[in-house]
Every structure is written in structure tokens, then in C-alpha cells.
Design a protein around this motif. Structure first.
Motif, short mmCIF file in Angstrom:
data_model
loop_
_atom_site.label_atom_id
_atom_site.label_comp_id
_atom_site.label_asym_id
_atom_site.label_seq_id
_atom_site.Cartn_x
_atom_site.Cartn_y
_atom_site.Cartn_z
N UNK A 195 0.84 -1.33 0.21
CA UNK A 195 0.03 -0.05 0.06
C UNK A 195 0.92 1.43 -0.03
N UNK A 196 2.12 1.26 0.43
CA UNK A 196 3.09 2.21 0.38
C UNK A 196 3.15 2.80 -1.15
N UNK A 197 2.99 1.97 -2.11
CA UNK A 197 3.26 2.15 -3.49
C UNK A 197 1.85 2.93 -3.96
N UNK A 198 2.05 3.50 -5.38
CA UNK A 198 0.82 4.01 -5.77
C UNK A 198 -0.41 2.96 -6.43
N UNK A 199 0.13 1.85 -6.42
CA UNK A 199 -0.79 0.82 -6.94
C UNK A 199 -2.48 0.93 -6.32
N UNK A 200 -3.22 0.53 -7.09
CA UNK A 200 -4.59 0.57 -6.72
C UNK A 200 -5.40 -0.60 -7.41
N UNK A 201 -6.78 -0.55 -7.19
CA UNK A 201 -7.41 -1.39 -8.11
C UNK A 201 -8.30 -0.39 -8.99
N UNK A 243 4.04 6.91 -5.87
CA UNK A 243 4.54 7.59 -4.62
C UNK A 243 6.05 7.74 -4.55
N UNK A 244 6.49 8.65 -3.57
CA UNK A 244 7.93 8.50 -3.25
C UNK A 244 8.62 7.16 -3.06
N UNK A 245 8.05 6.16 -2.38
CA UNK A 245 8.42 4.97 -2.35
C UNK A 245 8.37 3.94 -3.51
N UNK A 246 7.60 4.32 -4.65
CA UNK A 246 7.98 3.83 -5.84
C UNK A 246 9.26 4.20 -6.43
N UNK A 247 9.39 5.54 -6.46
CA UNK A 247 10.35 6.11 -7.11
C UNK A 247 11.81 5.63 -6.30
N UNK A 248 11.82 5.69 -4.95
CA UNK A 248 13.18 5.31 -4.29
C UNK A 248 13.38 3.71 -4.69
N UNK A 249 12.47 3.02 -4.65
CA UNK A 249 12.95 1.49 -4.92
C UNK A 249 13.13 1.26 -6.45
N UNK A 250 13.00 2.39 -7.41
CA UNK A 250 13.37 2.14 -8.65
C UNK A 250 14.74 2.68 -8.74
N UNK A 251 14.99 3.91 -8.23
CA UNK A 251 16.34 4.45 -8.15
C UNK A 251 17.29 3.65 -7.38
N UNK A 252 16.57 3.05 -6.19
CA UNK A 252 17.38 2.06 -5.45
C UNK A 252 17.82 1.05 -6.16
N UNK A 253 17.19 0.20 -7.08
CA UNK A 253 17.57 -0.88 -7.79
C UNK A 253 18.68 -0.56 -8.71
#
Lengths: 457, 190
Positions: free
Chosen positions: A70-76, A413-423
């Protein structure tokens, strides 16, 4: 003339290896990168910034595990957010490594020799980055082993008719075979490192990793047979991996996914982005370690041509997709097409068109292909474009399918981006550790190349 | 321990050093024609024609890879068949349980996986690796075998081996040097 010295440059006016190299100079130059020379400042800069991004990655994962997806921007309806976009992106990047090491080996392309080791390492690390994404994206990632068939007390088994189960097998086989292929090629060079190393501890470590390789003809006899066969089995594998990934989409009913053009279009896109990543990495690294005599302008000229070709195949894929959408007469497909170019995410789509279709046209010019700065910038543009392409496929299709009442936008969300850039950080760290500790160019294959040129074999 | 029992220093064989791979192939031919069979050559990179010159004819690797591929493919399919038809049948609108076209992807992946991994293990075992110790490493010049020198070694276990005659023979091949290869234990190496 010293023995083993190359007399004429290999391969026309742009040589694969600059003249003047001998068996010994090749072996010493490549092993000295690890053993002797002072680690260049650029290595610390790259490794350091990679480490910072890696920290960000770890923090993002810790936060994700603590609070859930849920910390990501995903939804239904958009259940597949950045996790799947980036998974597909990374796994595509890996493809260039296997293409270079296996397919170009079978086609006897001599220019592959000095970049295959590096590209294979890139493949491995890209598969690591890719493989982690679907696991992180599971609601309960600690139960990832439920994906595998194993006897359990529930009496449950995977559904082998599902493309997602195929994906597990395709990606894990790809990772394993890439590692085996890479290590098979490394063994003789690790023995060389053992022989060159002066510090006893290093001698021991490289010696253990070399498994006691002595370069005996019996060893080579078996080694070369295996190498050829691994190349032969990795060739269908490299084509199959992105095909299977594309099945995840192609066998679904979502508009824009359900299409038979996906497998070849995904494979071409994978090779396109993979070669772009090879260029992105090799431009700075060859300068950092002064290996311009082994990774020459010829390599970039050829890779530029491959980028141009695969770019055009991807373009053809877009056109076919649009045409079949229109020709199908399905209002949902037509709407999807309009939604891409006029909807909420239209700026991304136009940027994608620029990155993947317009910018690569510069590669028609040889002066661009042999210009390191331009190649570097173009490769970054292409990789951005390929990420956007996956964004277009995964996200835009999901935001608006058949029933307007179930439409919803995806906002990262920022957590989406941080995981992408972190990878990307994880990738950089692994890659620079590899460059620092293992021979990044295959010594024995370079020597073989020099031998073959000298004797006109 | 056991080394103390035998008399004199233990010898693995005699080794000659060359600078040119093609020369080595030719010299290996000569040694084979002179009747030597238990010998090996050491090179930094694979030299075309050398295994033939030394009399290696058979290569098991393709058979291992082929057998592993067939086993992996059959095993992969049977796994899916067993899971989907016997262990966990799911009736979806009365459709057949053995949906073999859908099983092809995993069958293919298992074929490749098994061929690659078992082929690699086969190569390692056929080469008798991992083997951290080998008498040839006792020759100081042997470090160059991974750089730009090419070695031909005739082993003591060869019936025709004779310390003096074999040394003379190797000297006659005009190498850059002939070395005795010491052995630290009385195990049999090849």
C-alpha cells in the motif's frame, strides 16, 4: 617481431584490438586492472554513489515489508505498478549480455570477444535486480517459495497453465544458465589471476575459484565443447525469456495487452535496451581503466548499428500494434490508442516516441556512432524510452479497461521512485565490485583472437 | 608419510616449454609418433588441433549435455503432468486435464536448465576438478602457462618413459627449456 604480436588491425579500418598487443600484454593488462593499478578515483565515485542508492533501496524494502504494498501508488485496477514495469525493464536489459556471449559466439563475431565477459556480468546483475521485483511485489514476499513446485502440507501445487508460473521458470532458468555460462568462461581467467597475483591470500582465493585449472589440453577439450553447447542452448533461451514475460500480458484480455505481436516486439525491445545499457556502462569504464585499445570505436560502431536496427524493429512493433488495434474495429482498442496519445499520461507517450523512435535515428551517421559523448547520451535516452514503453504497456492499459466505472489513475509515490532508483544502485554496486575483483575482459578469448588473426585461421 | 617409504625424489614427468602454440601442436605430434601416450599439454588458451595431436579422440561433454537435456525435458513435462492430472486436478468447465500445449514452456525451460547445469558439472568432473594440488604447479615456470608459454609434459606413468631418453627426446624438440616435474606425494595424477 615478438611472437604473438598482431601485425595488422583486425577488421577493417576500425580495429577490434589496437595493433601491438601480444599474448602476454593482453593477459597482464587485463589482470593488472584488478591486481596492480591504483583504483581510479572514478571507481570510488561510482561505487560510492551506487552504495548510497543501495542504502535507499534497502530502506525502501524495509519500509515496504513493514507497511505492505500500500505504500506504492498501486490501486484497483492498477495492481501492477512500478514493480512490474521495472521488472520487465531490467529483465530486458539483461538480454544483450546473453545475445553477445551466445548468439554472436555462434555467428563468430570477433568483436564480441572483448565485451562478452562484461556484458554477461551485466546480464547477471540485471537479472538480480529484475528477479527481486516480482518477489517484493508479492503481498507476503517471505512466502515467495510458494511459487515453486514442492511437496507441502497443504497439498497445493502451482498452476502450470498460468503465464505467471511459466515466468518463474523462465527467469530462474535464465539467471542460472547465465551464471553457469559466465563462470565457465571465468575459470581459465581465474587461473590466470591466481598465477599473476602476488599476495598469498589473493593467490589462494583466485586459486580456489579457479578450481585447480591448469590449462591442460584435456581441460580445454572439455571446456570448449561445453562452451559451444552452452552458447547453443542459451540462444533459444534468450529469445524465450522475454517471450514468456510478454505472455504475462499477451494472454490477458486487457486492451493493448491481448496481442500476438508481443513476443517478438518484447524481444526486440529487450535487445534494444540491453545494448543501450552496455553502451552506457562501457563508455565511462573504458575511459576509467584506459582500455580503449581493447574496447575500440569498432565496438561502438557495431553496437550503434544494432541499436538502430532493433530500434526500428520496436518502431515496427508500435505500428503493428496500432494497426491491429484499428483494424480490429474494437472500440476498446481504439479508445486505448486515443487514450495513450491524448489521455492523462500523453506526455510520457510523446517522450517515449522521442526517446525510442526519433533520437535513435541519429545512429544512421557513423560520426554519431563513434562519438562517445553522443553514444552515452543516446544510450541513456533509449533506456529511459524503454522504461516508458513498459510504463505505457503496463499502466496505461490498466488505468482504463472496459468499464468506465472501474477506471482509476496510477500516481507513483516517493516509495515507488526510491525503489526504482535504489535498484539502479544495487546494479551499480554489483557491477563495480565485479570490475574491481574479476577480469572484466576474457583474457583467453582475447589471446585466441590474437592467435587467429596472426595465423589467419 | 607414504612419500618417505619410496626411494629417491618422486617425479611426475618431464616438461618442455615452447613459445608458439602452432609449434607446440607440431611437437606434440612428434611425441605421439615417437610412441608417447601418457602426456598432456598446457596452454593459456585453447589451441586448435592440440587435443587431436595428443590423441584425445572421444569427448563425453556433448553426450552428457544431450542426455541431461532429454532427461530435463521429460522430467519437466512429467512434473507438470503429475501435478495437473494426478496430484492436484482442477476441473475447469470439463476441459481436459492434460493441457500439454500449456506445459511446453516449463518443459523447454527444464530442458535448458538441466542441460546447462549438468553439462557444467560433467565438464568439471571430466576434468577432475576441483583439484587444488597438482604436481605441474611445482615447476616455477608453469605460472607462464596462463600467460604466453606453452608446455608439453610427458608423464612418468607412460610405459616408454625413461628419465634419460625422454629428456633427450624433449631436448631434441628444441624447446626453450626442459624441467623435471616433482611430485610431493605418491598419488597417481594425470
Amino acid at each position: 617481431m615478438q611472437l604473438g604480436q598482431t601485425e595488422k588491425p583486425i577488421g577493417g579500418d576500425l580495429p577490434v584490438v589496437e595493433p601491438g598487443h601480444t599474448y602476454r600484454s593482453v593477459s597482464e593488462k587485463i589482470s593488472n586492472i584488478v591486481l596492480d593499478i591504483r583504483t581510479p578515483l572514478g571507481w570510488f565515485v561510482a561505487f560510492g554513489s551506487g552504495s548510497i542508492l543501495l542504502m535507499m533501496y534497502l530502506i525502501s524494502i524495509a519500509y515496504l515489508f513493514a507497511y505492505g504494498v500500500g505504500v506504492w501508488g498501486i490501486n484497483i485496477p492498477v495492481g501492477w505498478g512500478f514493480a512490474i514495469v521495472t521488472f520487465v525493464w531490467w529483465i530486458g536489459i539483461g538480454h544483450a549480455g546473453t545475445l553477445i556471449s551466445a548468439i554472436l559466439f555462434l555467428f563468430r563475431q570477433d568483436w564480441r570477444t572483448s565485451i562478452n565477459r562484461f556484458a554477461e556480468a551485466m546480464t547477471l546483475f540485471a537479472v538480480v535486480c529484475a528477479g527481486l521485483y516480482p518477489i517484493l511485489h508479492l503481498g507476503r514476499p517471505w512466502l515467495f517459495f510458494w511459487l515453486l513446485p514442492y511437496p507441502n502440507t497443504f497439498g497445493l501445487w502451482p498452476q502450470f497453465r498460468s503465464a505467471l508460473a511459466w515466468d518463474v521458470f523462465a527467469v530462474s532458468t535464465y539467471g542460472t544458465i547465465s551464471a553457469v555460462f559466465w563462470y565457465t568462461g571465468l575459470i581459465p581467467d581465474l587461473a590466470g589471476m591466481r598465477d599473476r597475483a602476488k599476495v598469498p591470500l589473493l593467490k589462494m582465493v583466485y586459486g580456489m575459484l579457479a578450481l585447480g585449472w591448469r590449462g591442460s589440453s584435456r581441460h580445454w577439450h572439455h571446456h570448449q565443447a561445453l562452451y559451444l553447447l552452452l552458447a547453443a542452448i542459451a540462444t533459444p533461451l534468450v529469445v524465450s525469456v522475454h517471450t514468456v514475460v510478454s505472455f504475462d500480458f499477451a494472454i490477458a484480455q486487457v486492451p493493448g495487452w491481448s496481442t500476438t505481436v508481443f513476443p517478438p516486439y518484447f524481444v526486440a525491445g529487450a535487445i534494444f535496451s540491453g545494448f543501450a545499457m552496455v553502451v552506457t556502462l562501457l563508455v565511462p569504464i573504458r575511459k576509467l581503466y584506459h582500455i580503449e585499445d581493447m574496447i575500440t570505436l569498432r565496438h561502438f560502431d557495431v553496437m550503434g548499428k544494432i541499436l538502430l536496427t532493433t530500434g526500428l524493429v520496436v518502431f515496427y512493433g508500435y505500428v503493428t500494434e496500432a494497426f491491429t488495434g484499428w483494424y480490429s474495429g474494437s472500440i476498446y482498442e481504439l479508445f486505448l490508442f486515443m487514450n495513450r496519445f491524448t489521455g492523462h499520461y500523453a506526455p510520457f507517450v510523446y517522450l517515449l516516441v522521442f526517446c525510442n523512435l526519433v533520437a535513435p535515428q541519429l545512429l544512421w551517421f557513423r560520426s554519431v556512432r563513434t562519438n562517445m559523448t553522443l553514444m552515452f547520451i543516446l544510450s541513456l535516452i533509449i533506456n529511459t524510452g524503454m522504461w516508458l514503453e513498459r510504463f505505457m504497456i503496463v499502466i496505461i492499459s490498466l488505468t482504463a479497461d472496459y468499464l468506465p466505472s472501474s477506471w482509476a489513475l496510477f500516481i507513483a509515490t516517493p516509495w515507488d521512485w526510491s525503489l526504482l532508483i535504489g535498484s539502479i544502485g544495487l546494479f551499480i554496486v554489483l557491477l563495480f565490485l565485479f570490475v574491481r575483483t574479476l577480469p572484466m575482459i576474457s583474457v583467453f578469448e582475447m589471446q585466441e583472437l590474437i592467435h587467429n588473426t596472426e595465423h589467419g585461421h | 608419510m607414504s612419500a618417505a617409504k619410496s626411494e629417491g625424489p618422486l617425479i611426475f614427468g618431464l616438461m618442455a616449454e615452447f613459445s608458439d602454440p602452432d609449434e607446440l601442436v607440431q611437437k606434440a605430434h612428434q611425441a605421439y609418433e615417437a610412441g608417447y601416450r601418457k602426456m598432456d599439454a598446457y596452454t593459456p588458451f585453447p589451441v586448435h588441433g592440440l587435443p587431436t595431436a595428443l590423441g584425445f579422440k572421444w569427448n563425453w561433454v556433448p553426450f552428457i549435455v544431450g542426455a541431461a537435456a532429454i532427461m530435463g525435458g521429460i522430467g519437466g513435462f512429467l512434473l507438470q503432468y503429475w501435478v495437473s492430472v494426478i496430484a492436484y486436478p482442477v476441473n475447469i468447465a470439463g476441459r481436459p486435464l492434460n493441457t500439454w500445449p500449456a506445459f511446453m514452456v516449463v518443459t523447454f525451460e527444464m530442458t535448458i536448465l538441466s542441460a546447462g547445469v549438468l553439462g557444467f558439472l560433467g565438464m568439471i568432473l571430466l576434468n577432475k576438478l576441483p583439484q587444488p594440488y597438482h604436481p605441474v604447479f611445482n615447476v616455477p615456470r608453469f605460472e607462464m602457462a596462463s600467460s604466453d608459454k606453452f608446455f608439453l609434459c610427458i608423464m612418468k606413468s607412460d610405459p616408454k618413459f625413461d628419465m634419460v631418453k625422454t629428456r633427450d627426446f624433449l631436448e631434441g624438440l628444441e624447446p626453450e627449456g626442459v624441467y623435471e616435474v616433482d611430485q610431493d606425494d605418491d598419488n597417481v595424477y594425470d
